[in-house]
Design a protein around this motif. Structure first.
Motif, PDB file in Angstrom:
ATOM      1  N   LEU A  18       0.800  -1.225   0.000  1.00 26.27           N
ATOM      2  CA  LEU A  18       0.000   0.000   0.000  1.00 26.27           C
ATOM      3  C   LEU A  18       0.833   1.276   0.000  1.00 26.27           C
ATOM      4  O   LEU A  18       0.275   2.371  -0.076  1.00 26.27           O
ATOM      5  N   LEU A  21      -0.021   4.366  -2.076  1.00 25.76           N
ATOM      6  CA  LEU A  21      -1.433   4.314  -2.452  1.00 25.76           C
ATOM      7  C   LEU A  21      -2.322   4.970  -1.406  1.00 25.76           C
ATOM      8  O   LEU A  21      -3.309   5.630  -1.738  1.00 25.76           O
ATOM      9  N   VAL A  22      -1.989   4.757  -0.136  1.00 21.75           N
ATOM     10  CA  VAL A  22      -2.752   5.368   0.955  1.00 21.75           C
ATOM     11  C   VAL A  22      -1.820   6.208   1.815  1.00 21.75           C
ATOM     12  O   VAL A  22      -0.605   6.143   1.678  1.00 21.75           O
ATOM     13  N   ALA A  54     -10.063   2.820   2.934  1.00 23.97           N
ATOM     14  CA  ALA A  54      -9.216   2.901   1.746  1.00 23.97           C
ATOM     15  C   ALA A  54      -8.096   1.872   1.784  1.00 23.97           C
ATOM     16  O   ALA A  54      -7.615   1.417   0.742  1.00 23.97           O
ATOM     17  N   SER A  58      -7.842  -0.899  -1.156  1.00 21.61           N
ATOM     18  CA  SER A  58      -6.646  -0.833  -1.997  1.00 21.61           C
ATOM     19  C   SER A  58      -5.879  -2.145  -1.989  1.00 21.61           C
ATOM     20  O   SER A  58      -5.340  -2.578  -3.012  1.00 21.61           O
ATOM     21  N   ALA A  88     -10.564   3.174  -5.163  1.00 18.48           N
ATOM     22  CA  ALA A  88      -9.439   2.286  -5.459  1.00 18.48           C
ATOM     23  C   ALA A  88      -9.601   1.641  -6.828  1.00 18.48           C
ATOM     24  O   ALA A  88      -8.621   1.487  -7.585  1.00 18.48           O
ATOM     25  N   ARG A  91      -8.831   4.177  -9.656  1.00 18.71           N
ATOM     26  CA  ARG A  91      -7.386   4.380  -9.801  1.00 18.71           C
ATOM     27  C   ARG A  91      -6.734   3.243 -10.578  1.00 18.71           C
ATOM     28  O   ARG A  91      -5.763   3.464 -11.303  1.00 18.71           O
TER      29      ARG A  91
END
Length: 270
Positions: A18, A21-22, A54, A58, A88, A91
């Motif tokens: 992750l 991404l987060v 999230a 993700s 997610a 994206r």
């Protein structure tokens, strides 16, 4: 402690997946009248899409096979998980369908659509569950909001960040709805800090699904939900989450809505 289950879901693997991404959210001090207590709050309200969801969404999207990506994803959600999965999936270029009960907050329904998801509304939560099952039967990939290994592994990165930043931690208190955040965070604590940290789950008195599940030794579905605290009142605790919490969580306590809402007000005013 069942060491096999403890090791089977490595939370740090999700953290590496992750990265970028987060957000790594702040662990902020919160002053209390009692100077003996050092309280810190993990501010997942500053996370992408405004909630910890999230992370799980993700992680799920990152682990999809090519076939699963092509089939698109589907879930049932009253808001935060649906919004996170829509975000997610957008994206990653994956089609997403979010099935929601018709009484979900309009702004949450709109948010899912703004992230490009198809939104289906069921008259009730049970009707929404049926619509989701129909999409899964037709080939869509289910991304469960809490009772799935990949979801709770992503959610557990909340606990991992706390452990890494504050290894002196003595007590971790985690809100509990279906149990994904609690189970994942408990795993993260046990995998890093061991058994010396007390891990406590908290849920509304009007939706005590995890408390009842642990007392009965199996995941239960609630016959009646009376809480008004949205986000902490799924129909039941997850099966996998119940198993993990039974091994890794020290206690689950319940609070009346009045105390939960009063705490929310205080946090907003601070």
């Amino acid at each position: 402690m069942n060491d096999d289950l403890l090791r089977r879901i490595p939370i740090r693997d999700a953290a590496r997946r992750l990265e970028g991404l987060v957000r790594r959210t702040p662990l902020a001090p919160f002053d209390l009248p009692d100077a003996r207590v050092e309280l810190r709050l993990k501010l997942e309200c500053l996370q992408e899409t405004g909630a910890f969801k999230a992370r799980g969404a993700s992680n799920q999207i990152a682990l999809l096979s090519e076939r699963e990506r092509a089939a698109g994803v589907v879930t049932v959600s009253s808001g935060n998980h649906g919004k996170a999965l829509a975000w997610a999936a957008q994206r990653a270029g994956v089609r997403a369908t979010i099935v929601m009960p018709a009484n979900a907050y309009p702004n949450k329904i709109a948010a899912c659509r703004e992230f490009g998801a198809e939104v289906l509304l069921g008259e009730t939560r049970a009707a929404a569950e049926r619509l989701c099952a129909e999409r899964v039967a037709a080939g869509a990939t289910l991304v469960h909001p809490y009772d799935a290994e990949r979801t709770l592994q992503g959610a557990g990165t909340v606990g991992l960040e706390i452990a890494d930043e504050w290894p002196e931690l003595e007590v971790l208190v985690v809100p509990c709805g279906g149990g994904g955040l609690l189970a994942g965070s408990a795993l993260a604590i046990r995998q890093t800090l061991g058994r010396r940290v007390l891990v406590v789950g908290v849920e509304p008195e009007g939706a005590p699904s995890m408390k009842l599940s642990l007392e009965q030794g199996r995941a239960v579905t609630l016959e009646r939900i009376t809480t008004q605290v949205q986000g902490l009142c799924p129909p039941g605790a997850g099966c996998l989450n119940t198993e993990i919490c039974g091994l890794a969580v020290d206690a689950v306590v319940t609070l009346p809505d009045e105390e939960i809402l009063a705490a929310q007000r205080e946090l907003v005013l601070r």
